[in-house]
Enzyme design. Structure first.
Site, short mmCIF file in Angstrom:
data_model
loop_
_atom_site.label_atom_id
_atom_site.label_comp_id
_atom_site.label_asym_id
_atom_site.label_seq_id
_atom_site.Cartn_x
_atom_site.Cartn_y
_atom_site.Cartn_z
N GLY A 101 -1.74 6.68 6.17
CA GLY A 101 -2.54 6.46 7.39
C GLY A 101 -2.49 5.00 7.80
O GLY A 101 -2.32 4.67 8.98
N LYS A 102 -2.65 4.13 6.80
CA LYS A 102 -2.63 2.69 7.07
C LYS A 102 -1.27 2.26 7.62
O LYS A 102 -1.18 1.54 8.61
CB LYS A 102 -2.86 1.95 5.74
CG LYS A 102 -4.02 1.00 5.77
CD LYS A 102 -4.22 0.39 4.40
CE LYS A 102 -5.69 0.40 4.04
NZ LYS A 102 -5.97 -0.19 2.74
N TYR A 130 -17.17 5.30 5.41
CA TYR A 130 -18.49 5.22 6.03
C TYR A 130 -18.46 5.58 7.52
O TYR A 130 -19.46 5.40 8.22
CB TYR A 130 -19.07 3.81 5.82
CG TYR A 130 -19.20 3.43 4.36
CD1 TYR A 130 -20.32 3.80 3.63
CD2 TYR A 130 -18.18 2.74 3.70
CE1 TYR A 130 -20.44 3.47 2.28
CE2 TYR A 130 -18.28 2.40 2.35
CZ TYR A 130 -19.41 2.77 1.65
OH TYR A 130 -19.51 2.45 0.32
N ASP A 142 -7.48 -5.91 2.81
CA ASP A 142 -8.67 -5.51 2.08
C ASP A 142 -9.78 -5.38 3.11
O ASP A 142 -9.87 -6.19 4.04
CB ASP A 142 -9.04 -6.53 1.01
CG ASP A 142 -10.01 -5.94 0.02
OD1 ASP A 142 -9.78 -4.80 -0.43
OD2 ASP A 142 -11.02 -6.59 -0.30
N HIS A 172 -11.97 -2.83 13.04
CA HIS A 172 -11.76 -4.09 12.31
C HIS A 172 -10.29 -4.25 11.95
O HIS A 172 -9.72 -5.33 12.07
CB HIS A 172 -12.65 -4.10 11.07
CG HIS A 172 -12.61 -2.83 10.27
ND1 HIS A 172 -12.78 -1.60 10.84
CD2 HIS A 172 -12.38 -2.61 8.95
CE1 HIS A 172 -12.68 -0.66 9.90
NE2 HIS A 172 -12.43 -1.25 8.76
N SER A 231 0.86 -1.18 0.00
CA SER A 231 0.00 0.00 0.00
C SER A 231 0.90 1.23 0.00
O SER A 231 2.07 1.16 0.41
CB SER A 231 -0.84 -0.01 1.28
OG SER A 231 -1.51 1.21 1.45
#
Ligand code: IMP
Length: 207
Positions: free
Chosen positions: A14-15, A167, A70, A193, A10
């Site tokens: 942020g990830k 979301y 994912d 999650h 990636s």
């Protein structure tokens, strides 16, 4: 002792920051750090298969261990939609964007409105949902392992809060009175999650 190196498939800063916070003893490299500029299409119908597509693509360019994730939102009254289509719900439902529209905050808003409209049309009275994250890991010896995390909650009828992405403004996690978008990074990252999948990854790496 030399730090273990893992390539994260990636370029999302942020990830990578979130993974770094949980795995401080590991050197993390992004796709661009290993000179890879293209990303594969996520063509599969499950989070596991799409995470593996991304991990295998990156593994072709490095001898290091690779991880890829994912994730998405499953809304139970919509038969688990948008699921693997979370990132492109608006477009998949026939929505039009400018040809070169790359503003992810704008796309996120269109996706969120599309979701609320779908739920309104279906007259969903139960609004239970879950975020899912799958992390696929490919070891240097090419063995593959997957880790899944989830966070259950409810979809509000209107957005609340201005933080986060995707979301977050309509997702109220079970046991909390704030949406993900009303939480600070630390609070969201404690229960998300992604954090739950990352904890399983950490246990595996610590073994
Ligand atoms: P990806 O795993 O980065 O491809 O994310 C897929 C899509 O799922 C994102 O574009 C968002 O729409 C949604 N999503 C995944 N994780 C989150 C989250 O933590 N908050 C809000 N939306 C999310």
């Amino acid at each position: 002792m030399k730090k273990k190196t893992i390539v994260v498939a990636s370029n999302n800063k942020g990830k990578i920051k979130e993974i770094k916070a949980l795995l401080p003893d590991i050197e993390l490299l992004s796709l661009s750090d290993i000179g890879v500029s293209d990303t594969p299409e996520e063509t599969e119908n499950t989070f596991i298969k799409n995470a593996l597509i991304k991990a295998r693509h990156a593994k072709a360019f490095t001898e290091h261990t690779v991880i890829a994730d994912d994730s998405g939102l499953e809304v139970f009254c919509l038969d688990n939609m948008p699921g693997v289509f979370s990132k492109r719900l608006y477009v998949n439902r026939g929505g039009k964007t400018e040809e070169n529209m790359t503003d992810s905050a704008c796309i996120d808003k269109l996706n969120l409105c599309t979701l609320l409209k779908m739920m309104e049309k279906k007259e969903c009275d139960k609004r239970d949902a879950r975020f899912v994250c799958v992390i696929a890991l490919i070891n240097s010896d090419r063995t593959e392992v997957v880790f899944e995390g989830q966070c259950r909650g409810r979809i509000l009828t209107e957005p609340k809060g201005s933080g986060g992405f995707g979301y977050d403004p309509v997702f109220l996690p079970d046991g909390y009175d704030k949406t993900f978008a009303e939480m600070d990074d630390e609070q969201k990252n404690g229960i998300s999650h992604r954090a739950n999948a990352l904890r399983k990854l950490k246990e595996y790496l610590d073994d």
